[in-house]
Design an enzyme around this catalytic site. Sequence first.
Site, PDB file in Angstrom:
ATOM      1  N   ASP A 159      -0.806  72.530  30.063  1.00  0.00           N
ATOM      2  CA  ASP A 159      -1.530  72.252  31.309  1.00  0.00           C
ATOM      3  C   ASP A 159      -2.315  70.950  31.169  1.00  0.00           C
ATOM      4  OD1 ASP A 159      -0.642  74.676  32.259  1.00  0.00           O
ATOM      5  OD2 ASP A 159      -2.494  75.741  31.722  1.00  0.00           O
TER       6      ASP A 159
HETATM    7  N1  URA Z   1      -0.948  78.703  28.277  1.00  0.00           N
HETATM    8  C1  URA Z   1      -1.731  78.188  29.237  1.00  0.00           C
HETATM    9  O1  URA Z   1      -2.356  78.901  29.996  1.00  0.00           O
HETATM   10  N2  URA Z   1      -1.790  76.846  29.349  1.00  0.00           N
HETATM   11  C2  URA Z   1      -1.142  76.007  28.524  1.00  0.00           C
HETATM   12  O2  URA Z   1      -1.255  74.797  28.652  1.00  0.00           O
HETATM   13  C3  URA Z   1      -0.346  76.576  27.521  1.00  0.00           C
HETATM   14  C4  URA Z   1      -0.264  77.939  27.415  1.00  0.00           C
END
Ligand code: URA
Length: 233
Positions: free
Chosen positions: A103
Amino acid sequence: MIRLDKILAHMGYGSRKEVKELIRKGYVSINGDIVKNDDYKVDELNDEIIIFDNNIKYDEFIYLMLNKPQGVVSATTDYNNSTVLDLIDGYEKRNLFPIGRLDIDTEGLLILTNDGELSHKLLSPKNHVSKTYYLEYEGKLNKNYEKMLEEGLLISEGYKCLPAKLNLLGDNKAEIIITEGKFHQVKRMIEALGGNVTYLKRIKFKNLELDSNLKLGEYRKLTKEEIDKLREE
Ligand code: URA
């Protein structure tokens, strides 16, 4: 066989125009002879190419480990935000892409490559590649978390996760190991346990740990041993 100027540009010695200039000025030799002709074709696997006294080994595939900072997206292009590729210099023509996604507000280990086959293998849901995240959270987690994670946590939209492992480190900090990669997966899992993730960092991908010497935004090439480890069945 591949054009000399193309190989040098691919290797990060400059733009196509810049490397042509280097060739014309006599900085490049092939098998001991200076070559000033930029459209000279080299046998990339057998010819000895030397530029500025460096012996060049042409790698068809590139593998980089990036310590992704917050604020950049794990994509090759984006209209609104910088991408992880904007952090990488010298490989513009190598068609790099990230293996999977983190993310925008997640930090940590992201591998960039142009090896589609390896990427496909590592991302295939049937291969259950493990990923370890360090996280900080607010709230209080359900005290049955171990059992719930073992049995497969039910997260938003009714998805049942594969078994996962959470190690509480105290002080609302933890590490979690998952073997799948659904959208916002860790955040949704922690939410299902009663918490709210405030900080997330990937520290391990399969059997590869994030290099602690890499500061946020820094990257380096993977070693041959690391690439072999990623390829292991
Ligand atoms: N899980 C999440 O919630 N975000 C990420 O970036 C990776 C795994």
